[in-house]
Each structure stands twice: as structure tokens, then as C-alpha cells.
Motif scaffolding. Structure first.
Motif, PDB file in Angstrom:
ATOM      1  N   PHE A 147     -44.130  47.960 -12.122  1.00 16.44           N
ATOM      2  CA  PHE A 147     -43.970  48.812 -11.090  1.00 16.44           C
ATOM      3  C   PHE A 147     -45.077  49.780 -11.005  1.00 16.44           C
ATOM      4  CE2 PHE A 147     -39.396  47.289 -11.343  1.00 16.44           C
ATOM      5  CZ  PHE A 147     -39.509  46.335 -10.211  1.00 16.44           C
ATOM      6  N   VAL A 148     -45.788  50.045 -12.185  1.00 16.35           N
ATOM      7  CA  VAL A 148     -46.356  51.540 -12.400  1.00 16.35           C
ATOM      8  C   VAL A 148     -47.998  51.012 -12.566  1.00 16.35           C
ATOM      9  CG1 VAL A 148     -46.628  53.521 -13.489  1.00 16.35           C
ATOM     10  CG2 VAL A 148     -44.429  52.490 -13.231  1.00 16.35           C
ATOM     11  N   ARG A 149     -48.983  51.768 -11.890  1.00 19.76           N
ATOM     12  CA  ARG A 149     -50.320  51.401 -12.117  1.00 19.76           C
ATOM     13  C   ARG A 149     -50.631  52.186 -13.256  1.00 19.76           C
ATOM     14  NH1 ARG A 149     -51.511  47.721 -12.308  1.00 19.76           N
ATOM     15  NH2 ARG A 149     -53.756  47.925 -11.811  1.00 19.76           N
ATOM     16  N   THR A 150     -50.500  51.656 -14.459  1.00 18.23           N
ATOM     17  CA  THR A 150     -50.883  52.276 -15.672  1.00 18.23           C
ATOM     18  C   THR A 150     -51.155  51.311 -16.545  1.00 18.23           C
ATOM     19  OG1 THR A 150     -50.329  53.666 -17.466  1.00 18.23           O
ATOM     20  CG2 THR A 150     -48.738  52.068 -17.041  1.00 18.23           C
ATOM     21  N   SER A 151     -51.999  51.646 -17.883  1.00 18.17           N
ATOM     22  CA  SER A 151     -52.378  50.444 -18.740  1.00 18.17           C
ATOM     23  C   SER A 151     -51.819  49.968 -19.571  1.00 18.17           C
ATOM     24  CB  SER A 151     -53.724  51.235 -19.583  1.00 18.17           C
ATOM     25  OG  SER A 151     -54.240  50.307 -20.606  1.00 18.17           O
ATOM     26  N   ALA A 152     -51.919  48.771 -19.851  1.00 16.60           N
ATOM     27  CA  ALA A 152     -51.064  48.192 -21.042  1.00 16.60           C
ATOM     28  C   ALA A 152     -50.978  48.770 -22.590  1.00 16.60           C
ATOM     29  CB  ALA A 152     -50.919  46.450 -21.108  1.00 16.60           C
ATOM     30  N   LEU A 153     -52.133  49.311 -22.578  1.00 15.74           N
ATOM     31  CA  LEU A 153     -52.505  49.891 -24.023  1.00 15.74           C
ATOM     32  C   LEU A 153     -51.229  50.786 -24.332  1.00 15.74           C
ATOM     33  CD1 LEU A 153     -56.358  50.995 -23.586  1.00 15.74           C
ATOM     34  CD2 LEU A 153     -55.385  48.939 -25.053  1.00 15.74           C
ATOM     35  N   GLY A 154     -51.120  50.716 -25.794  1.00 15.50           N
ATOM     36  CA  GLY A 154     -49.864  51.479 -26.060  1.00 15.50           C
ATOM     37  C   GLY A 154     -48.387  50.953 -25.752  1.00 15.50           C
ATOM     38  N   HIS A 155     -48.568  49.852 -25.252  1.00 20.31           N
ATOM     39  CA  HIS A 155     -47.196  48.928 -24.926  1.00 20.31           C
ATOM     40  C   HIS A 155     -47.293  47.393 -25.257  1.00 20.31           C
ATOM     41  CE1 HIS A 155     -47.433  52.255 -21.859  1.00 20.31           C
ATOM     42  NE2 HIS A 155     -46.108  52.307 -22.054  1.00 20.31           N
ATOM     43  N   MET A 156     -48.174  47.399 -26.339  1.00 18.99           N
ATOM     44  CA  MET A 156     -48.371  45.796 -26.856  1.00 18.99           C
ATOM     45  C   MET A 156     -48.176  45.868 -28.271  1.00 18.99           C
ATOM     46  SD  MET A 156     -51.699  44.443 -24.580  1.00 18.99           S
ATOM     47  CE  MET A 156     -52.819  45.817 -25.238  1.00 18.99           C
ATOM     48  N   SER A 157     -47.211  45.747 -28.762  1.00 21.92           N
ATOM     49  CA  SER A 157     -46.768  45.803 -30.112  1.00 21.92           C
ATOM     50  C   SER A 157     -47.467  44.443 -30.818  1.00 21.92           C
ATOM     51  CB  SER A 157     -45.000  45.644 -30.379  1.00 21.92           C
ATOM     52  OG  SER A 157     -44.966  45.406 -31.708  1.00 21.92           O
ATOM     53  N   GLY A 158     -48.033  44.805 -31.880  1.00 27.39           N
ATOM     54  CA  GLY A 158     -48.673  43.710 -32.677  1.00 27.39           C
ATOM     55  C   GLY A 158     -50.297  43.694 -32.388  1.00 27.39           C
ATOM     56  N   ALA A 163     -49.794  54.255 -28.787  1.00 27.50           N
ATOM     57  CA  ALA A 163     -50.442  55.364 -28.132  1.00 27.50           C
ATOM     58  C   ALA A 163     -50.598  55.230 -26.630  1.00 27.50           C
ATOM     59  CB  ALA A 163     -51.625  55.773 -28.901  1.00 27.50           C
ATOM     60  N   PRO A 164     -49.593  55.146 -25.913  1.00 25.76           N
ATOM     61  CA  PRO A 164     -49.620  54.897 -24.319  1.00 25.76           C
ATOM     62  C   PRO A 164     -50.686  56.213 -23.845  1.00 25.76           C
ATOM     63  CG  PRO A 164     -47.517  55.746 -24.829  1.00 25.76           C
ATOM     64  CD  PRO A 164     -47.995  55.292 -26.401  1.00 25.76           C
ATOM     65  N   PRO A 165     -51.393  55.753 -23.067  1.00 27.40           N
ATOM     66  CA  PRO A 165     -52.507  56.794 -22.302  1.00 27.40           C
ATOM     67  C   PRO A 165     -51.673  57.764 -21.494  1.00 27.40           C
ATOM     68  CG  PRO A 165     -52.874  54.633 -21.396  1.00 27.40           C
ATOM     69  CD  PRO A 165     -51.812  54.568 -22.617  1.00 27.40           C
TER      70      PRO A 165
END
Length: 808
Positions: A147-158, A163-165
Motif C-alpha cells: 500500500f505504501v510507495r517505499t523501497s523493499a530494502l530493509g524488508h527482505m530477510s536473507g 535497515a529500512p530506509p
């Protein structure tokens, strides 16, 4: 004025502060860099732990600093991650909910004020959002991130650091009204026959004092007014030279500037080129033609240079692009799990002649394409990006997103339910309007009977790799274009491993915890690499890891280098169906045995050298065609003809030459030449050991392509009995010398030496993990030829030999 100093930051529980005044007096503040991120600031202030990271998705964050001025000003915020309220003193002046959209607001200053930004916890931003997803990916969490326009960085375990931006990750400026300021410019180059046309738009915050005059290479053009503050014109550049990827020609750029009264603006450096897709006779291919020339695209999926702060240090960017150019990379893909890059990145690729495949920032999820507000935000995001990169000739492919269609199809969702107007209608429409000269791809991967099938369109090919298929699968899969491939846990070189993980690296808890892994998979990517160690060398990787860690790491580095070079070689064959291969990925995101071709410091790992060999514009390749013999393919991507000599030799016991042939070759520009082994032998010899009349006559074959001066341009090896049968322990010699070209290392082996490593204490050799033919001298130069080399060399499974000062 760039507002990059005097910022402080506070992290708190959700709603612990409800106003700037409340936050200023009741929260604990620390210094912060802007542009930057919360995690970067916490690391700098020693308040961050990777073993126990702050759950930033569940925290509010406040930034503040004083601002001074008088009268009307414009506040420009190029990127706020992600749901942010901007306050001037206690008045909210802006709300932003898309980290990829730049914002601009007019404010009135009357002396000293306080600028404050509240970044809401992500859980607050997505709380209460409704809509049932038709599929739920496992790689990116939480699922409501869609729902949110943000990066997947920090939300991909493995895959990436936790470190979500969050924070002001792009610059913030305060623009003075003292004179007319350029608020936006648009420069786009296109071809009209042999001439170049440059479309220019300039817009100011008020009417400028003079009419803008455009200049490009001696040609001038006054822009015509559209309004009192907006101007447009099209400049013609007669007989324009074309921009090419550096592997296929020169990346010619033209400087476009504007004179407005006494003010001079350098608007852009742009280039003229065409790009189109060739679909093959069966309609299932995907080959890019640049200026009518088919280009085998090779490179990697780009990753941020600093995955924590998301900033590009200019020196690091220049060095990294330089390493890519040196390695023969002619395409980077910016994947949908990342962020849009800085203008400096696209300019660097323009200058280096490296094409950019750009995903829009969508990955895996079932996005709310039917929500009008969401669609409007996406359109704004896409238009802003395309306009700020309008002058870039490198930007050649625009892609709806990453693995959205694949994710749905793999979960059994019917095609009618995973195709989305977001990728089929909205984004292609915007791309056609803003960058009609770029190729649009609906999703990566896509084009096959199922999106993840490799025999049509663009694919994410991991048959060789994660799925542990034999090397022959690279041909069997009939890959057309691998926009992702060859993901391995690539061990860094020895000096990086020692620095990051100590003398017993595999015992470090950081080593095992940071091995890349697919969510839900039964194996990690180190186990994938171990599979190929056993397959290639016939050793037990588990026992090797237990008994001799350093030897295990050498086999690890050699194995991934060999697999990547062999696979790219298979795909670059003239008869191959494949037209591109982008390795997953370019640079590690943190200290790890990660996917990167470069480690997290930006230093090469073993795949860098193997890809440098595999990506050479002038190349020789060997392909085992079974009972049809060994084929020799000579490839010339350059715009000039190549004339030289081709030799082929077979070795028995790693020392004896049992077959030897040579012939002069000439390869036309942008073309190839294929010969059979019998063409060189002038008769039958079982080079591939397919007929098996008696015991094998040899363990290795090498084809060498030399230029007119006798210098080795390219080399390719074949092992009819497998690499294990050619694994010897040769005697090496290595001597440092210096000449007019700088320092070099002269090496020789008494017997065939497989995967010879060069471990220099400080320098980067230009070749490494290479094979040495017996008795043949090989000279290896270094990236910095001004310093004296010092280190050791060793063949795979052979004793080390020191060179340089250590050896004296």
C-alpha cells in the motif's frame, strides 16, 4: 542553498510527540546527516546494533534544524522516506507519502524559523488499509507494504540488511527569490536521419530577465516562450555522431548549455541513439539493437553503493563504474526492490557507455492499481523520474517491476488475475509519452508461457545456480534474455575475509547469519555454491569446510568463477538463443559472502575476473558439441575488423602437447566466426572425447586468440574429462617487473595450473583465478600500476609462492 548541516534527529515510540514543540522539548536528540537515513545516523552515533536492530517500522522519527531568511522562498525536498509531515515552526506545510517523489512548496520567512519533519512509523502508515491481496509474497515483509510507495530494502530477510530506509534520503534545498531560478529543465536527444535533434524545455519560478539561448557544439538556438516563465525549442545538430555502449563503439556525448542574461546553465550531456527489440523468427526472443547493431547485453543487477545511507560518494561511484567498464559491463539493471538512482549515476553510465535497464519500484506484491489515489501517485513518480533522466542515452529499457507476475503465477493465480493495468496500461502510457526512445518491458521476468519460463522474453534464470542444474542446462533452457541470473554466495577475497570475519571466518556468527537465502527455501546460497564445488572438482565440500577452511574458500571462489564464465560463454555463442545476461548482483549490501561481484567495500571478488574474461568485446569461446566435435567461436563486438591468429592446443598429463594448430583469422566488425576442431586439425581427433576409442588422449584444450602483435586477446578452455581430471599441483614462478607501463607480474607454470589466484596485499590484478598453460609466460598487470606488487600466487590446490618484497 543546500540544507545539509545542523540537523538533529530523534527516534521515539509512535505518537510519543505530537507536535514539533513537543518533540523538541521531550525527545532525546542526536546529530544526523542530511541527505541520509535514520540507520546511518544511529550507526554514526553508535546507537545501532545489527544483532538487535531498532524496529524502525514501529517508531516515529523527527528531524529538525533552524532556517533563516526573509520573504518568499521555495523549499525543495527531493525525497522523504516515507510518510512524512513537514513543519515550519508549528505549522504543517506539507504531507508526503511517497519516498520516490520530490516535493516543492512556497514558504514565507521572517527571520529565524525551525524546520521540522516527522516521519511516521510504517505500521501507522499502513494501518487500516483495506483490500484483500490475491497473493502474498514471502520475500518482502510485511505484506501490507504494497500500500505504501517505499523501497523493499530493509524488508527482505536473507537478502539485505534489516535497515529500512527512513528519513530525508535525498537533498533538501531552500531557494532564494532574489532572481529568477530554474525550477525544471528537460533535455531529450533524438535522431532525424543523419542529424540529431535536441528538444529543450526550461521553466523558471518567474519571468527571467532575458530570453534563454541554447548552445551545443557551436550551434545556438533562442528558446521560444510558452509562458512568461516557460520556454521551449528544438536544436538541430547536423551529422550527429551516435552514442554506443562502450563494448560496441564510442559513447559520444554532446554538452547542452543555456545562456540566460549573465547566467550560464549546463543543462545536460546527452547522446543520440536508437534502441529497439528484435524478437527472433519465432517471436519469442528479446535482443536489443542499438543504432541497428545487435548488442549482447552483459552486466549485473545494480545495488546501492551504500545500502544504509543510500548516498553515492562521488569517488566510490567513479571507482565502481570504472571497475564495471574495465570488466566489459555494458548494462546495469536497477531492480524493483531497490531505489531510483541519483542523477550522478545516470550521468556516469552515459559517459562510460553502460546501458541502464530501469525497473520501476514495484516488486512481488499485488498492488492497488484500482485505487485512483495510488495510480495518481505512481504516475507522478514515473513522470518525475523520466523527466529528470530525459537526457540520458544510457537509459534504454524501462520495466514495470520485478517478479510481480512471476510471484502470482508461482502461487497458482490465474493469468487473468495477475495481469495489472498498472503495468499493462498506466506505466507504458507514461513511458511512451516521456521516453518513446526506450524499450518497455511489462515485468521482469515475462514473455513466456509462464512468466518464469526462460525460453521466451526475459527471464530470471537460476537453473545453473539456485536450482543446482548441470552446466548444460544453460543451453537446454533455451534462455532468450536473462535479466537476472547466476546468484551465488560469492566469497570475498582473502584480505576482505580476514578483515571482516577474522582468521577463522566460517566460525564467525556473522558469516552464517548473512549467507543469502530465499524465504522458505530448504537451502541457502552457500549450499548452492557447495553443490558446484562437488560437481566441478569431485571433492566433498562439507568435509573440506570442516577440515580446511582456507582451502574450502579457494575452491568456493574458483567454482563460482568457473560456473559464471562457462555459462556466459555458452550464451555468447553465435548460435545461442540468448541475447543478454545480468548477474545477480553487482555489489554486496553489507559484509557477507553475498551475491555481489564486488564485496561491500567495492573490492572485486572472483566473479569480477571471470566476468571480465567472459565479457570481452573480442572473444574466443569453445563449445562441446558432442559427436560433432569442439567448436571454436571468435566474436568481434568492436566497430573495426579484427585480424590476428587463432591457436588451439590439447594437453596430456598437464604437460605434453598432443595436438597443436594455428591459423590466421579475420573477423568483421560486429560479427563472429565459427570453426570446428577438424577445420584446425585438418582431420579427425576426438577433442571432446565423445567417441571414446581407447583411453583419453588429453585432459584439457585451450583456444587462444592473439592480435597482430602476438599479444593474447582472449583464451578459452575445455575439459573433456571434467575439471577434476585436470587438477594438478604445478610448480609456479612469479616475478615482479617494472617497465614503461608500470609494474607487472610475470608468471609461468611447469604444468597446467588451474584457477591460479593472485593475492596481493594492496593491489587489484587485472586477471585472477585464471588458468595457465604449461611453459607459457603470462604477464598480469594491476589496476594501480604505480605501486609495487607484493603478495602470493597459488594454483588451485597447489602450494603458495610469494612475490615482490615478501619473496626477497
Amino acid at each position: 542553498m543546500l540544507l545539509d548541516a545542523n540537523w538533529t534527529m530523534a527516534v521515539c515510540d509512535i505518537d510519543a510527540a505530537l507536535s514539533p514543540d513537543d518533540a523538541l522539548h521531550n525527545l532525546q536528540w542526536t546529530n544526523a546527516r542530511v541527505p541520509g537515513t535514520v540507520v546511518a545516523a544511529l550507526i554514526e552515533s553508535r546507537r545501532w546494533s545489527w544483532s538487535d536492530p531498532v524496529p524502525l517500522d514501529e517508531r516515529d522519527v523527527w528531524y529538525t534544524r533552524p532556517v533563516n531568511g526573509h520573504g518568499p522562498h521555495r523549499l525543495e525536498l527531493e525525497g522523504l522516506a516515507t510518510c512524512a509531515d513537514v513543519f515550519l515552526d508549528d505549522a504543517m506545510v506539507l504531507h508526503s507519502a511517497n519516498m520516490f517523489v520530490a516535493r516543492s512548496i512556497d514558504i514565507d520567512l521572517r527571520g529565524t524559523h525551525r524546520l521540522t519533519i516527522r516521519f511516521h512509523a510504517l505500521t501507522s502508515c499502513i494501518g487500516g488499509r483495506k483490500g484483500r491481496a490475491r497473493w502474498r509474497p514471502r520475500m518482502i515483509q510485511p505484506p501490507d507494504l504494497r500500500f505504501v510507495r517505499t523501497s523493499a530494502l530493509g524488508h527482505m530477510s536473507g537478502f539485505a540488511p534489516p535497515a529500512p530506509p527512513v528519513g530525508p534520503w535525498r537533498p533538501i534545498r531552500l531557494v532564494s527569490p532574489e532572481r529568477a531560478n530554474l525550477t525544471s529543465s528537460y533535455v531529450h536527444a533524438r535522431l532525424d536521419g543523419s542529424d540529431g535533434l535536441i528538444d529543450v524545455d526550461m521553466e523558471f519560478d518567474r519571468a527571467p530577465d532575458a530570453q534563454p539561448l541554447i548552445r551545443c557544439e557551436g550551434v545556438t538556438l533562442p528558446l521560444e516562450p510558452r509562458t512568461a516563465s516557460a520556454f521551449h525549442g528544438t536544436l538541430r545538430a547536423p551529422g550527429a555522431e551516435k552514442w554506443f555502449p562502450h563494448t560496441h563503439g564510442a559513447p559520444r556525448l554532446y554538452t547542452v548549455s543555456a545562456q540566460v542574461g549573465d547566467d550560464l546553465f549546463e543543462l545536460a550531456r546527452t547522446g543520440f541513439r536508437t534502441i529497439e527489440v528484435e524478437r527472433d523468427v519465432d517471436g519469442r526472443g528479446f535482443a536489443l539493437r542499438v543504432n541497428g547493431i545487435e548488442v549482447f547485453c552483459r552486466g549485473a543487477v545494480w545495488t546501492p553503493l551504500d545500502a544504509i545511507s543510500l548516498q553515492n560518494d562521488p569517488e566510490a561511484l567513479g571507482r565502481t563504474i570504472g571497475l564495471a567498464s574495465e570488466a566489459g559491463v555494458n548494462m546495469f539493471r536497477i531492480g524493483g526492490t531497490s531505489v531510483y538512482e541519483t542523477d550522478e549515476f545516470y550521468r556516469a553510465c552515459d559517459a562510460a557507455g553502460i546501458l541502464v535497464w530501469q525497473d520501476f519500484m514495484f516488486s512481488n506484491f499485488d498492488y492497488s492499481a484500482g485505487d485512483p489515489d495510488f495510480a495518481a501517485a505512481v504516475e507522478c513518480e514515473a513522470r518525475q523520474f523520466l523527466r529528470r533522466t530525459s537526457s540520458s542515452p544510457a537509459l534504454g529499457v524501462l520495466c514495470g517491476g520485478n517478479e510481480v507476475y512471476q510471484q502470482a503465477a508461482m502461487m497458482g493465480v490465474a493469468e487473468a488475475n495477475w495481469r495489472s493495468p498498472l503495468f499493462e496500461e498506466l506505466l507504458p502510457r507514461v513511458c511512451a509519452q516521456e521516453r518513446e526512445d526506450a524499450v518497455y518491458v511489462v515485468n521482469s521476468p515475462s514473455g513466456g508461457a509462464l512468466p518464469f519460463h526462460a525460453d521466451a522474453g526475459v527471464s530470471h534464470y537460476y537453473g545453473v545456480g539456485a536450482y543446482r542444474r548441470p552446466l548444460e542446462d544453460a543451453r537446454r533452457a533455451d534462455v532468450r534474455f536473462a535479466s537476472e541470473c547466476l546468484g551465488f554466495a560469492n566469497a570475498p577475497e582473502a584480505r576482505t575475509v580476514a578483515s571482516d570475519f577474522g582468521d577463522a571466518p566460517l566460525a564467525s556468527p556473522l558469516w552464517s547469519s548473512r549467507i543469502p537465502r530465499d524465504a522458505g527455501a530448504q537451502q541457502d546460497f552457500e549450499q548452492t555454491r557447495d553443490h558446484y564445488i562437488g560437481l566441478l572438482y569431485g571433492v566433498d565440500p562439507v568435509a573440506l569446510k570442516r577440515d580446511d577452511q582456507l582451502r574450502y574458500l579457494d575452491f568456493s571462489r574458483a567454482a563460482v568463477a568457473e560456473v559464471m564464465e562457462a555459462t556466459i560463454g555458452e550464451w555468447r555463442r553465435p548460435l545461442s538463443s540468448c541475447s543478454g545476461a545480468l548477474v545477480w548482483f553487482w555489489k554486496d549490501l553489507w559484509a557477507s559472502s553475498g551475491f555481489g561481484v564486488l564485496d561491500w567495500r567495492g573490492e572485486p571478488k572472483s566473479p569480477w575476473w571471470s566476468l571480465r574474461r567472459a565479457f570481452r568485446p573480442i572473444q574466443v569461446l569453445l563449445s562441446d558439441e558432442g559427436v560433432n566435435g569442439l567448436f571454436v567461436h571468435c566474436v568481434n563486438d568492436r566497430p573495426a575488423p579484427f585480424r590476428g591468429m587463432l591457436t588451439m592446443r590439447c594437453f596430456k598429463d598437464g604437460t605434453t602437447v598432443v595436438m597443436n594448430a594455428c591459423r590466421n583469422v579475420e573477423i568483421a566488425p560486429h560479427s563472429s566466426l565459427t570453426l570446428r576442431d577438424c577445420d584446425l586439425w585438418n582431420g579427425f581427433f576426438d577433442t571432446t572425447y565423445s567417441y571414446r576409442f581407447g583411453p583419453p588422449a588429453h585432459e584439457s584444450t585451450v583456444a587462444t586468440l592473439r592480435d597482430a602483435s602476438g599479444a593474447i586477446i582472449a583464451e578459452s578452455w575445455h575439459f573433456p574429462l571434467g575439471r577434476a581430471a585436470a587438477l594438478f599441483s604445478p610448480t609456479l614462478t612469479a616475478h615482479v617487473f617494472c617497465d614503461e607501463s608500470g609494474f607487472g607480474l610475470r608468471m609461468r607454470a611447469t604444468r597446467f595450473a588451474q584457477s591460479v589466484k593472485i593475492e596481493d596485499r594492496a593491489l587489484i590484478p587485472l586477471d585472477n583465478w585464471l588458468h595457465l598453460a604449461p611453459g607459457e609466460e603470462r604477464i598480469v598487470r594491476f589496476l594501480d600500476g604505480a605501486a609495487a606488487p607484493e603478495g602470493l600466487v597459488a594454483a588451485l590446490d597447489g602450494p603458495p609462492l610469494s612475490y615482490g618484497i615478501v619473496a626477497d
